[in-house]
Design an enzyme around this catalytic site. Sequence first.
Site, PDB file in Angstrom:
ATOM      1  N   ASN A  32       0.828  -1.215   0.000  1.00 14.64           N
ATOM      2  CA  ASN A  32       0.000   0.000   0.000  1.00 14.64           C
ATOM      3  C   ASN A  32       0.856   1.256   0.000  1.00 14.64           C
ATOM      4  O   ASN A  32       0.497   2.261  -0.611  1.00 14.64           O
ATOM      5  CB  ASN A  32      -0.952  -0.006   1.193  1.00 14.64           C
ATOM      6  CG  ASN A  32      -2.212  -0.800   0.906  1.00 14.64           C
ATOM      7  OD1 ASN A  32      -3.033  -0.385   0.101  1.00 14.64           O
ATOM      8  ND2 ASN A  32      -2.336  -1.967   1.542  1.00 14.64           N
ATOM      9  N   MET A  83       0.315  -2.853  12.032  1.00 11.73           N
ATOM     10  CA  MET A  83      -0.399  -3.885  12.792  1.00 11.73           C
ATOM     11  C   MET A  83      -0.237  -3.682  14.296  1.00 11.73           C
ATOM     12  O   MET A  83       0.272  -4.545  15.012  1.00 11.73           O
ATOM     13  CB  MET A  83       0.104  -5.269  12.369  1.00 11.73           C
ATOM     14  CG  MET A  83       0.010  -5.516  10.880  1.00 11.73           C
ATOM     15  SD  MET A  83      -1.631  -5.238  10.184  1.00 11.73           S
ATOM     16  CE  MET A  83      -2.399  -6.768  10.630  1.00 11.73           C
ATOM     17  N   ARG A  84      -0.682  -2.520  14.760  1.00 14.97           N
ATOM     18  CA  ARG A  84      -0.659  -2.229  16.185  1.00 14.97           C
ATOM     19  C   ARG A  84      -2.023  -1.727  16.606  1.00 14.97           C
ATOM     20  O   ARG A  84      -2.655  -0.957  15.882  1.00 14.97           O
ATOM     21  CB  ARG A  84       0.362  -1.120  16.504  1.00 14.97           C
ATOM     22  CG  ARG A  84       1.796  -1.493  16.284  1.00 14.97           C
ATOM     23  CD  ARG A  84       2.360  -2.369  17.375  1.00 14.97           C
ATOM     24  NE  ARG A  84       2.178  -1.815  18.712  1.00 14.97           N
ATOM     25  CZ  ARG A  84       2.295  -2.527  19.831  1.00 14.97           C
ATOM     26  NH1 ARG A  84       2.552  -3.812  19.773  1.00 14.97           N
ATOM     27  NH2 ARG A  84       2.134  -1.958  21.008  1.00 14.97           N
ATOM     28  N   HIS A  87      -8.207  -0.947   5.897  1.00 19.66           N
ATOM     29  CA  HIS A  87      -8.521  -2.209   6.574  1.00 19.66           C
ATOM     30  C   HIS A  87      -9.062  -3.201   5.540  1.00 19.66           C
ATOM     31  O   HIS A  87      -9.907  -2.834   4.703  1.00 19.66           O
ATOM     32  CB  HIS A  87      -9.558  -1.975   7.670  1.00 19.66           C
ATOM     33  CG  HIS A  87      -9.916  -3.231   8.404  1.00 19.66           C
ATOM     34  ND1 HIS A  87      -9.102  -3.784   9.366  1.00 19.66           N
ATOM     35  CD2 HIS A  87     -10.979  -4.064   8.267  1.00 19.66           C
ATOM     36  CE1 HIS A  87      -9.653  -4.902   9.810  1.00 19.66           C
ATOM     37  NE2 HIS A  87     -10.790  -5.086   9.167  1.00 19.66           N
ATOM     38  N   GLU A 104     -11.753   3.762  18.802  1.00 17.10           N
ATOM     39  CA  GLU A 104     -12.366   2.428  18.687  1.00 17.10           C
ATOM     40  C   GLU A 104     -11.695   1.647  17.570  1.00 17.10           C
ATOM     41  O   GLU A 104     -11.559   2.177  16.447  1.00 17.10           O
ATOM     42  CB  GLU A 104     -13.843   2.580  18.331  1.00 17.10           C
ATOM     43  CG  GLU A 104     -14.781   2.471  19.506  1.00 17.10           C
ATOM     44  CD  GLU A 104     -16.214   2.515  19.018  1.00 17.10           C
ATOM     45  OE1 GLU A 104     -16.836   1.471  18.892  1.00 17.10           O
ATOM     46  OE2 GLU A 104     -16.691   3.634  18.742  1.00 17.10           O
ATOM     47  N   GLN A 160      -7.746  -3.712  -4.830  1.00 19.16           N
ATOM     48  CA  GLN A 160      -8.694  -2.621  -4.548  1.00 19.16           C
ATOM     49  C   GLN A 160      -8.116  -1.632  -3.534  1.00 19.16           C
ATOM     50  O   GLN A 160      -8.290  -0.425  -3.657  1.00 19.16           O
ATOM     51  CB  GLN A 160     -10.022  -3.185  -4.029  1.00 19.16           C
ATOM     52  CG  GLN A 160     -10.724  -4.110  -4.997  1.00 19.16           C
ATOM     53  CD  GLN A 160     -11.002  -3.441  -6.327  1.00 19.16           C
ATOM     54  OE1 GLN A 160     -11.415  -2.273  -6.373  1.00 19.16           O
ATOM     55  NE2 GLN A 160     -10.761  -4.147  -7.410  1.00 19.16           N
TER      56      GLN A 160
END
Length: 205
Positions: free
Chosen positions: A19, A91-92, A110, A144, A174
Amino acid sequence: MIRPGRKRIAVLISGRGSNLGALLAHELAGDVVVVGSNRADAGGLERARSAGIPTFVLSHRDHPTREAFDYALVDRLNACAPDLVVLAGFMRILTPVFTDAFAGRLINVHPSLLPAFPGLDTHARAIAEGVKLHGCTVHYVTSELDRGPIIAQAAVQVEDDDTAETLAARVLVQEHSVLPWAVRLHCEGRLAVEGLRVRVLPPPT
Ligand code: GAR
């Protein structure tokens, strides 16, 4: 190259950085000024270095608590004065120490159609649930986990013979288009957040 007057983008990664590669390949109305990772072996760091972008590694293992790591990460990023922080496979789980520091200028990609499948192993879970559509989401980050105003989503069909790997590969394609698109709109000031909804404003005439 960092050009004056353009938005300064910091990117955080933990892995191969595909990415990140997509961000570097697109016009973003901003410049990636730094790439950080919590893992020294993240392949994406090499990608950044070969593009001439400064990198840093801040290991969570060197910090006693999540909050301590997040304070250190905020300091490290603030030294680069970013207008936007992009989590591109970072990835935290982040605490409010981090999410509050960059509220409104923190974007995550995500690998699911949120609010379905927050967390890990999204592709395997999507197959196990038998969903027919799966995909990816780019959203503003709040305290959140995997929630927050959705900027863009892209869906792919789940095929009968899909494995988590084949599905992940189609979703990743995508991701590589919606993430740069969302980042550019943010940098152009064209995203209006109203509660959990994000409206895309027309380009200035
Ligand atoms: C991407 O699929 C991204 O959506 C996912 O990690 C992968 C990173 O790939 N992120 C998360 O799961 C965050 N919860 P990349 O390193 O090749 O960009």
